[in-house]
Design an enzyme around this catalytic site. Structure first.
Site, PDB file in Angstrom:
ATOM      1  N   ASP A 451       0.830  -1.206   0.000  1.00  0.00           N
ATOM      2  CA  ASP A 451       0.000   0.000   0.000  1.00  0.00           C
ATOM      3  C   ASP A 451       0.864   1.256   0.000  1.00  0.00           C
ATOM      4  OD1 ASP A 451       0.904  -0.668   2.581  1.00  0.00           O
ATOM      5  OD2 ASP A 451      -0.641   0.531   3.530  1.00  0.00           O
ATOM      6  N   ARG A 455       5.957   4.373   5.563  1.00  0.00           N
ATOM      7  CA  ARG A 455       5.597   4.423   6.972  1.00  0.00           C
ATOM      8  C   ARG A 455       5.643   3.017   7.583  1.00  0.00           C
ATOM      9  NH1 ARG A 455      -0.502   5.999   5.424  1.00  0.00           N
ATOM     10  NH2 ARG A 455      -1.444   3.924   5.299  1.00  0.00           N
ATOM     11  N   ASP A 456       5.151   2.894   8.811  1.00  0.00           N
ATOM     12  CA  ASP A 456       5.194   1.609   9.514  1.00  0.00           C
ATOM     13  C   ASP A 456       4.022   0.721   9.091  1.00  0.00           C
ATOM     14  OD1 ASP A 456       3.221   3.142  10.641  1.00  0.00           O
ATOM     15  OD2 ASP A 456       3.892   2.892  12.718  1.00  0.00           O
ATOM     16  N   GLU A 457       3.970   0.424   7.782  1.00  0.00           N
ATOM     17  CA  GLU A 457       2.924  -0.441   7.236  1.00  0.00           C
ATOM     18  C   GLU A 457       3.508  -1.264   6.093  1.00  0.00           C
ATOM     19  OE1 GLU A 457      -1.828  -0.062   6.127  1.00  0.00           O
ATOM     20  OE2 GLU A 457      -0.726   1.619   6.970  1.00  0.00           O
ATOM     21  N   ASP A 464      -6.115  -2.737  -2.611  1.00  0.00           N
ATOM     22  CA  ASP A 464      -5.244  -1.919  -3.452  1.00  0.00           C
ATOM     23  C   ASP A 464      -4.722  -2.733  -4.633  1.00  0.00           C
ATOM     24  OD1 ASP A 464      -5.228  -1.190  -0.577  1.00  0.00           O
ATOM     25  OD2 ASP A 464      -4.056   0.530  -1.233  1.00  0.00           O
ATOM     26  N   TRP A 524     -11.831  -6.163  -1.258  1.00  0.00           N
ATOM     27  CA  TRP A 524     -10.514  -6.654  -0.870  1.00  0.00           C
ATOM     28  C   TRP A 524     -10.413  -8.154  -1.208  1.00  0.00           C
ATOM     29  CZ3 TRP A 524     -11.987  -2.049   0.037  1.00  0.00           C
ATOM     30  CH2 TRP A 524     -11.115  -1.063   0.438  1.00  0.00           C
ATOM     31  N   GLU A 739      -2.585   8.897  -0.893  1.00  0.00           N
ATOM     32  CA  GLU A 739      -3.584   8.014  -0.286  1.00  0.00           C
ATOM     33  C   GLU A 739      -4.945   8.699  -0.200  1.00  0.00           C
ATOM     34  OE1 GLU A 739      -4.007   5.153   3.667  1.00  0.00           O
ATOM     35  OE2 GLU A 739      -2.477   6.716   3.607  1.00  0.00           O
ATOM     36  N   HIS A 760       0.807   6.058  -2.693  1.00  0.00           N
ATOM     37  CA  HIS A 760      -0.260   5.094  -2.430  1.00  0.00           C
ATOM     38  C   HIS A 760      -1.022   4.932  -3.743  1.00  0.00           C
ATOM     39  CE1 HIS A 760      -1.698   3.514   1.510  1.00  0.00           C
ATOM     40  NE2 HIS A 760      -2.786   3.188   0.825  1.00  0.00           N
TER      41      HIS A 760
END
Length: 965
Positions: A451, A455-457, A464, A524, A739, A760
């Site tokens: 995604d 960052r912390d992902e 997506d 999803w 995003e 994103h």
């Protein structure tokens, strides 16, 4: 004829990849040949490059497809096979391809190496080595190797290969990948050594949602390797990982996907991977319990440094910071040359945006995103090993010497995908939008379709991935990349009853059954059906569709079980759904949940995925299954109409997304579509011809408009440059897709830090519309892989020209148009060898169309008039059509000084309505009648009726009125 792009399972010369089945593909180009079609082909496979040891020969056949051909033989383990193809053209020509190859891995052979772990403190990053002797001439050597978390390795002091982040990121609980390398040329007769460095990576470093988790999959660093060396006399030896290997502490003091890396050059051990190194004082290793049965050949494409970029500026901020600007948001790191005193530390911090002209990274949440280097006093080139960053800006800390811009290079990393599509228009902002989407794909296609990269992902959200799948396939060679993702998805799916996780691979923190382990959301989970279908349309591999059909069927069966348990109402009204994620029409426009009923969206996808299963079952000749799922789809559609639409076709949910989904997914009967189209039109007008859609509505929005007579609306939405719109981000300086529609506010401040990625790619799905509708390149279901192309460009006067190219699975395609005057048009098309195309020329009269300088009616190609359009059928070649269109293409209204003199006057409005009578009964225009003319002219519905001739008439009337007055 020229044969190129020979691939095995969508990969050029794959070494040690997983080959459940073998599929050869290639592209034949016409070159200087007079042939335009393939009439026959032959595929040969040999164990020798000279083809004297044939193991397969298809013979000359007219049934062989260049998109996918599966040879009938069973490959052996650890064997290289050579293959070539011969093609015969329709004019009698014959051509033989160059030689391609593929090499199998260990397949079902048992491992003779063991998983080993270093006997050092588990927090310490290890290096592991082994010396060995070779007593005879080596003719072939392979290493089969894997490590957890990440590894890279050296032979006799030389780094092997250019791959990064091996063994890749996958569903480690269920399967693990190993890589195969040809190390023949790195070995010498006599003493040799191998050295392996390990890092945390996804396996044991901090990773996961909401700040992440440590040791998700295991707590120990571990390595497994097996070298198989063949001598000139035919004998061989095997060197596997065992307790004779040695380990020590690496100079990498820390590594993590989110937080970066710390490298202490003072802890380096010189020549540690050389054979003469004395490792007597090194630590032992132990055999550790990791199941080798989970190991299999790789599916992940190599992650590589694909591009390099130099900084465009050195910024000295008001806060006293030194910041490099690379001019592009990207994924990777900075490589630099340093010479600093021993013991000094420098730090590079990474961020996406400046705030108040200062460095900023609060939107990275808990990710530190920095690289620290502690010097040993030597001059050297440095870069991280086991981490990556999403960034445009780099803050330099601890640099005491003068900063030289030439010392820094940004290394852009992503999976080994080749760019295949291009788009260019007369509008520079639209061109930048295309580049932004392409860079979003580059930045997020790093082994998993993530995604975001910063960052912390950085996780593989399935929504997506499916939203962007078709755009991805237009932009880059994405088949093998998505096949690996779908393999992970399948491994997860079979353990949760056919459902699909929100994230693939799924993050499974121990004793945490919460959100991150969730599954079963519409849109999803529909990655299970949409991605296989998309790959089939773009690449035409029927065998791949067969392989992935169980994924599709099991997802629909999972939904049907839920439906049946609740009374078989053929509605999906249970569970959590993301709905129209991040749409702007929810109760809280800054929130995450859109205003469209998520159960309506869920049921719509239930219907859509069921139709895809029925369609695919028919293609793969599962007739009974096709009938079964067609019947189920009919039941779902009937239930949707009972629940969500009146007898006259009005939607019970009056949102842009609800109406878009109804049209895109064919939820209503044909005689009710016009009502939905009109309601969507009025809804958009009510919303000022601006979108307010989220992750569900946006991908289908412009497609629906262009297919349903509202192409002008689609262009207006594309070209809006205020919030909310695609070009708003472009105007704000974005170089990737955001995003949120307003990730950055008009004053340049970031709109929030909780969930705000500036890279994103989901909203970049507009690029598919640009390929399909703006430029007109469409695959067809009856001849996928672009064996038959439908050219259906839809010009609009708000652009002067648009053109696209595509290196498709069937060859090189071009499509483009140019407006010479308000209604004089030129179209250009290129149809590749061994394909055909149907062209729809809009608003055309067959009798006045010129083709390559001749009247179309005098040319040999088939053409027919069909209403306002002309249909032509094209064979391979290059074509230029020119004609005077039967409609005038719209132009944006511009205002002269004489017009400005009368802003807001009654005379001006009267003249406006005399020139544009079709505006007089438009309720939306009447709402704005008191606006000054220049403001009224910016209302998109007005600009759509403005043509060059009308504009001149308006100017003359206004000038005349000025004189009289």
């Amino acid at each position: 004829m020229i044969i190129s792009s020979l691939k095995t399972n969508s990969i050029t010369n794959p070494l040690g990849f997983y080959l459940k089945y073998i599929s050869f593909s290639w592209i034949t180009e016409q070159g200087t040949s007079t042939s335009t079609k393939q009439v026959a082909a032959k595929v040969e496979v040999s164990k020798t490059i000279d083809f004297r040891k044939l193991i397969f020969d298809s013979g000359k056949s007219d049934e062989i497809s260049s998109l996918a051909y599966t040879p009938d033989f069973v490959p052996e383990p650890r064997t290289r096979y050579f293959w070539r193809v011969t093609v015969w053209g329709d004019k009698g020509e014959e051509v033989v391809s160059d030689v391609a190859w593929f090499e199998t891995g260990k397949m079902d052979e048992p491992w003779r190496g063991n998983w080993i772990t270093p006997n050092i403190e588990k927090e310490c990053h290890p290096i592991i080595r082994k010396s060995f002797e070779l007593s005879k001439e080596v003719t072939s050597a392979r290493i089969y190797i894997s490590g957890v978390g990440l590894y890279h390795f050296e032979i006799n002091g030389t780094r092997v290969g250019k791959e990064l982040f091996t063994p890749g990121y996958n569903a480690y609980e269920f399967w693990m990948q190993y890589q195969t390398y040809d190390i023949t040329n790195l070995l010498t007769n006599g003493s040799n050594a191998i050295g392996v460095s390990l890092g945390n990576g996804w396996y044991k470093g901090r990773f996961g949602f909401d700040g992440g988790y440590h040791e998700l999959y295991g707590e120990k660093f571990a390595l497994i390797a097996e070298m198989i060396i063949t001598y000139a006399d035919g004998s061989s030896m095997v060197i596997g990982t065992d307790e004779s290997w040695k380990s020590y502490i690496s100079p990498i003091e820390f590594s993590g996907i989110y937080d970066g890396e710390i490298y202490n050059a003072n802890k380096e051990i010189e020549n540690w991977s050389q054979p003469y190194f004395n490792d007597d004082n090194w630590y032992d290793v132990s055999i550790t319990e990791i199941n080798t049965e989970k190991l299999q050949e790789r599916l992940s494409l190599p992650v590589l440094i694909k591009e390099e970029r130099k900084p465009i500026d050195i910024i000295h901020t008001p806060a006293g910071e030194t910041v490099l600007d690379f001019g592009q948001n990207m994924t990777g790191w900075v490589r630099l040359n340093v010479k600093i005193p021993k013991g000094e530390k420098i730090i590079l911090q990474y961020g996406e945006i400046l705030q108040d002209n200062c460095f900023y990274r609060e939107n990275l949440r808990t990710a530190k995103a920095e690289y620290a280097f502690i010097s040993d006093g030597t001059e050297r080139e440095i870069q991280p090993h086991f981490t990556f960053f999403g960034f445009r800006y780099v803050k330099l800390i601890g640099f005491s010497n003068e900063i030289k811009i030439g010392d820094f290079t940004a290394c852009v990393i992503y999976s080994d995908l080749q760019e295949t599509g291009t788009i260019e228009t007369s509008n520079n902002d639209v061109n930048q939008l295309f580049q932004n989407a392409l860079w979003g794909q580059k930045g997020n296609f790093l082994d998993v379709p993530t995604d975001c990269p910063q960052r912390d992902e950085r996780m593989g959200w399935t929504g997506d991935a499916q939203i962007f799948a078709s755009t991805a396939c237009y932009n880059m060679t994405s088949s093998a990349f998505y096949q690996k993702f779908m393999y992970d998805l399948r491994e997860e799916q079979i353990r949760i009853g056919g459902s699909v996780p929100f994230i693939v691979p799924t993050i499974k923190p121990e004793n945490d059954p919460g959100f991150v382990t969730g599954h079963g959301s519409s849109a999803w989970g529909d990655a299970a059906t949409i991605i296989p279908w998309t790959l089939y349309l773009h690449y035409g591999d029927k065998q791949l569709l067969i392989e992935q059909f169980p994924i599709m069927k099991d997802w629909v069966d999972y939904i049907r079980k839920i439906d049946d348990k609740s009374g078989s109402k053929r509605l999906w009204k249970e569970g959590f759904h993301f709905g129209d994620w991040l749409a702007l029409d929810g109760k809280d426009p800054q929130g995450m949940m859109g205003g469209t009923d998520p159960y309506y969206i869920a049921t719509a996808y239930y219907y859509y995925s069921t139709r895809l299963v029925a369609k695919v079952a028919n293609i793969i000749e599962e007739t009974e299954l096709s009938d079964e799922y067609h019947a189920l789809a009919d039941e779902i559609k009937a239930a949707i109409n009972r629940e969500y639409f009146t007898q006259n076709g009005r939607s019970a949910i009056n949102t842009q997304t609800a109406l878009i989904v109804a049209l895109s997914m064919d939820l209503v009967a044909e005689n009710k579509r016009l009502r939905i189209v009109e309601d969507l039109k009025m809804k958009l007008l009510e919303d000022g011809l601006h979108l307010n859609t989220g992750f569900v509505g946006t991908p289908y929005l412009c497609d629906v408009l262009s297919k349903n007579g509202l192409n002008d609306f689609a262009y207006t939405l594309l070209l809006n440059d205020d919030f909310p719109s695609w070009l708003y981000a472009v105007k704000m300086g974005a170089t990737t897709i955001w995003e949120r529609w307003n990730s950055v506010l008009p004053d340049g401040s970031i709109s929030g830090t909780g969930m705000n990625s500036l890279n994103h790619y989901a909203y970049g799905s507009i690029i598919e519309w640009m390929y399909r509708h703006m430029c007109g390149i469409n695959p067809t279901e009856d001849a996928p892989g672009f064996k038959k192309i439908r050219f259906e460009p839809k010009p609009n006067g708000q652009l002067k020209y648009a053109k696209a190219t595509l290196q498709s699975a069937s060859g090189f395609i071009e499509s483009g148009w140019e407006i010479k005057s308000s209604n004089s048009m030129t179209f250009r098309f290129r149809v590749p060898f061994n394909t055909s195309a149907e062209v729809l020329l809009p608003y055309a009269n067959r009798k006045i169309i010129m083709l390559d300088g001749k009247k179309l009616i005098d040319c040999s190609i088939y053409s027919k008039q069909e209403g306002d359009n002309v249909i032509c059928e094209l064979t391979p070649g290059y074509y230029v059509f020119e004609y005077i269109s039967t409609r005038e293409y719209t132009l944006l209204l511009t205002t002269s000084s004489s017009i400005k003199d009368f802003l807001g006057t009654n005379e001006t409005r009267d003249i406006l309505y005399q020139v544009f009578p079709n505006l007089t009964d438009n309720p939306f225009v009447l709402q704005h009648i008191e606006k000054p003319l220049y403001e009224l002219a910016q209302v998109p519905i007005v600009s759509m009726f403005v043509t060059e001739d009308k504009l001149e008439e308006l100017k003359k009337r206004l000038e005349l009125t000025a004189i009289v007055k």
